[in-house]
Design a protein around this motif. Structure first.
Motif, PDB file in Angstrom:
ATOM      1  N   UNK A   1      -7.446 -34.797  -9.953  1.00 12.71           N
ATOM      2  CA  UNK A   1      -8.840 -34.531 -10.338  1.00 12.71           C
ATOM      3  C   UNK A   1      -9.031 -33.089 -10.792  1.00 12.71           C
ATOM      4  N   UNK A   2      -8.343 -32.120 -10.160  1.00 14.53           N
ATOM      5  CA  UNK A   2      -8.588 -30.721 -10.572  1.00 14.53           C
ATOM      6  C   UNK A   2      -8.105 -30.469 -11.996  1.00 14.53           C
ATOM      7  N   UNK A   3      -7.041 -31.134 -12.401  1.00 12.69           N
ATOM      8  CA  UNK A   3      -6.603 -30.978 -13.806  1.00 12.69           C
ATOM      9  C   UNK A   3      -7.536 -31.755 -14.738  1.00 12.69           C
ATOM     10  N   UNK A   4      -7.857 -32.976 -14.305  1.00 17.24           N
ATOM     11  CA  UNK A   4      -8.637 -33.858 -15.163  1.00 17.24           C
ATOM     12  C   UNK A   4      -9.984 -33.246 -15.547  1.00 17.24           C
ATOM     13  N   UNK A   5     -10.655 -32.632 -14.576  1.00 17.43           N
ATOM     14  CA  UNK A   5     -11.999 -32.098 -14.879  1.00 17.43           C
ATOM     15  C   UNK A   5     -11.914 -31.009 -15.952  1.00 17.43           C
ATOM     16  N   UNK A   6     -10.882 -30.169 -15.885  1.00 20.05           N
ATOM     17  CA  UNK A   6     -10.756 -29.087 -16.880  1.00 20.05           C
ATOM     18  C   UNK A   6     -10.395 -29.640 -18.260  1.00 20.05           C
ATOM     19  N   UNK A   7      -9.547 -30.659 -18.242  1.00 21.18           N
ATOM     20  CA  UNK A   7      -9.105 -31.224 -19.520  1.00 21.18           C
ATOM     21  C   UNK A   7     -10.255 -31.943 -20.214  1.00 21.18           C
ATOM     22  N   UNK A   8     -11.030 -32.687 -19.433  1.00 18.46           N
ATOM     23  CA  UNK A   8     -12.199 -33.374 -20.009  1.00 18.46           C
ATOM     24  C   UNK A   8     -13.151 -32.324 -20.566  1.00 18.46           C
TER      25      UNK A   8
END
Ligand SMILES: Nc1ccn([C@@H]2O[C@H](COP(=O)(O)OP(=O)(O)OP(=O)(O)O)[C@@H](O)[C@H]2O)c(=O)n1
Length: 515
Positions: free
Chosen positions: A123-130
């Motif tokens: 989730x921590x990567x996903x939020x930044x990528x989105x």
């Protein structure tokens, strides 16, 4: 899953239309089935996950390592593509996850990019990528970055968070796997067994059992090794229940298995032992075996990393449009600091006709065709030329202070040597099979006199291959000549007069080709 889409293209038809064989009747050779772009990116992401790991620095990273172990954070590979061209290759490092490394390197220029992860990102990567505005996130449907095979609480929390992020996000978050083109698995297996690297070894050590070497290194699997039951459980926890029903589940496992085997075959063609890249010495005679003991590291780049990068280049070669010879090239510069140690991608490519053109419109013959107008050479863009043209962006201009390393599966030709020098490449890793040859429309005469660039040529250990065994160096002029060499040259082709296999697959419109 509102607002996002989980797509399984596993049962889609062939990814590309068949090759136009207008000239097929006169062609004796034809390149084999072709790797689809989606599968190339998926394979590169899986391979990035295995990028040779740098040693953890005790003081700085031990706490991070402990935390990762407790939460079962799995190493992850990532390919960043823009307009279907690779602009970033990343993997998790001691401190940064692959997604975080991509954010640091590309920032807001990730907007509209497509990302291919070897695991569903946390989730921590996903939020930044989105947040960066990517258009699509695809992931390999195995165990996610926060492992489901570890302690359940963290994985469950992460799964809930990633589901929420997915359902609220604009980008497509999906699983993209395509079936291999008919005959591709066999083609890759055959060409990997006949790969220059193995072939060179058997030329030099006729008694060597290259078959055994090939098989020894061909064993790694990506979540195919989990039991079907475990895999179903993982998919269910990730909100991918639709994959758990039949025949979707079997199709998915089949497609994953095929891709993993293909990757294993390509990697096995470049063995780890009895082999290495060795710096070519200028103006000095070839050292005797007793004197020759090249260090395991040269300019800070280990043999493992060099091998890893040439395998990337070999994967790219399976996207070739050349009717006969697939060539792949990848350029790395020493600059960044994620899991790739101090390497950052400059660009990569394979040999193909100019982007956006119709393959069938161009001459496809080699120099055996007497009518020179029907020969391919004036049209084919070489692997290095594409790697230099489609670099990762403004930030990836080659800077004089950053050593830039080109890994290419075929010796650079005379057309490419000035480009490579002019671009500021400082190191070339290749093999020298065609070196010093003049084939008429294409020649390889200038590589030998290239003194300003460090050249690393594949060579093999002689006489048993234990670590202490002296090495014999190659890269010498005219080593292979005469009928034996010509026969060997004939066999070296990625595909030459294949006795079996399906008709070649070819995209007629290569608008989306990685050039
Ligand atoms: N560093 C290189 C060298 C060659 N090529 C590609 O390889 C092709 C030429 O390969 P080569 O084996 O030299 O010639 P062919 O005529 O295809 O084969 P033959 O060995 O039978 O002459 C070129 O068109 C180009 O697509 C490349 O991309 N990069």
């Amino acid at each position: 899953m509102e607002g996002s889409e989980m797509r399984n293209r596993a049962d889609a038809g062939p990814s590309e239309p068949g090759r136009d064989t207008r000239d097929g009747s006169t062609q004796t050779d034809s390149f084999g089935p072709r790797l689809s772009k989606v599968n190339l990116f998926t394979l590169l992401s899986l391979w990035m996950e295995l990028f040779p790991q740098e040693q953890l620095e005790e003081d700085d990273h031990s706490e991070v390592a402990k935390t990762s172990a407790v939460f079962q954070i799995r190493r992850t590979g990532l390919v960043v593509a823009r307009d279907s061209k690779v602009v970033g290759l990343h993997c998790s490092g001691p401190e940064l996850h692959a997604g975080q490394a991509a954010i640091i390197q590309h920032g807001a220029s990730l907007a509209d990019c497509q990302l291919y992860f070897s695991r569903r990102p946390c989730a921590s990567c996903l939020k930044m990528i989105i947040n960066a505005g990517v258009s699509q996130i695809s992931f390999w449907p195995g165990d996610p970055e926060v492992s489901m095979l570890g302690p359940p609480s963290e994985a469950a929390l992460d799964a809930v968070a990633t589901e929420k992020l997915k359902s609220n996000s604009r980008p497509h978050i999906c699983v993209l796997l395509q079936p291999l083109a008919p005959g591709l698995a066999q083609f890759v297996d055959e060409t990997s067994r006949e790969c220059d690297f193995l072939e060179r070894m058997s030329d030099d050590e006729p008694g060597l059992n290259t078959e055994e070497l090939f098989n020894r290194y061909g064993t790694f699997l990506f979540c195919i090794s989990t039991t079907s039951e475990q895999h179903r459980e993982i998919l269910t926890h990730m909100g991918l229940e639709n994959f758990c029903v039949e025949p979707n589940f079997s199709n998915l496992r089949h497609n994953m298995g095929e891709l993993a085997e293909l990757l294993a075959a390509v990697a096995a063609g470049v063995p780890q032992q009895r082999y290495g890249f060795h710096r070519e010495q200028h103006s000095t005679p070839e050292p005797s075996p007793a004197e020759a003991s090249p260090p395991p590291h040269h300019d800070g780049l280990s043999q493992e990393v060099a091998r890893h990068c040439i395998i990337q280049a070999r994967l790219l070669a399976y996207r070739t449009e050349d009717p006969k010879v697939g060539v792949g090239a990848v350029i790395w510069a020493k600059a960044a600091s994620d899991g790739t140690g101090a390497l950052s991608l400059v660009g990569c490519g394979y040999n193909a006709y100019p982007a956006g053109s119709h393959y069938a419109e161009y001459p496809q013959m080699d120099n055996k065709q007497e009518d020179r107008q029907r020969r391919k050479y004036r049209y084919m863009v070489h692997a290095e030329q594409n790697a230099l043209t489609f670099r990762s962006g403004q930030t990836r201009h080659i800077k004089p202070e950053e050593p830039a390393m080109l890994f290419v599966t075929k010796c650079p030709c005379d057309e490419c040597v000035p480009l490579i020098r002019g671009a500021g490449i400082t190191h070339i890793y290749t093999n020298d099979r065609d070196r010093d040859k003049d084939k008429g429309d294409i020649s390889y005469l200038r590589f030998g006199s290239l003194k300003s660039i460090n050249k690393f040529i594949v060579s093999t250990r002689m006489g048993g291959g234990s670590c202490g065994t002296p090495l014999r160096w190659y890269g010498c002029v005219g080593k292979h000549s005469g009928p034996a060499e010509q026969e060997s040259h004939r066999r070296k082709k990625l595909c030459t007069n294949r006795p079996h296999g399906p008709p070649a697959v070819r995209s007629q419109n290569n608008n989306s080709s990685q050039k």
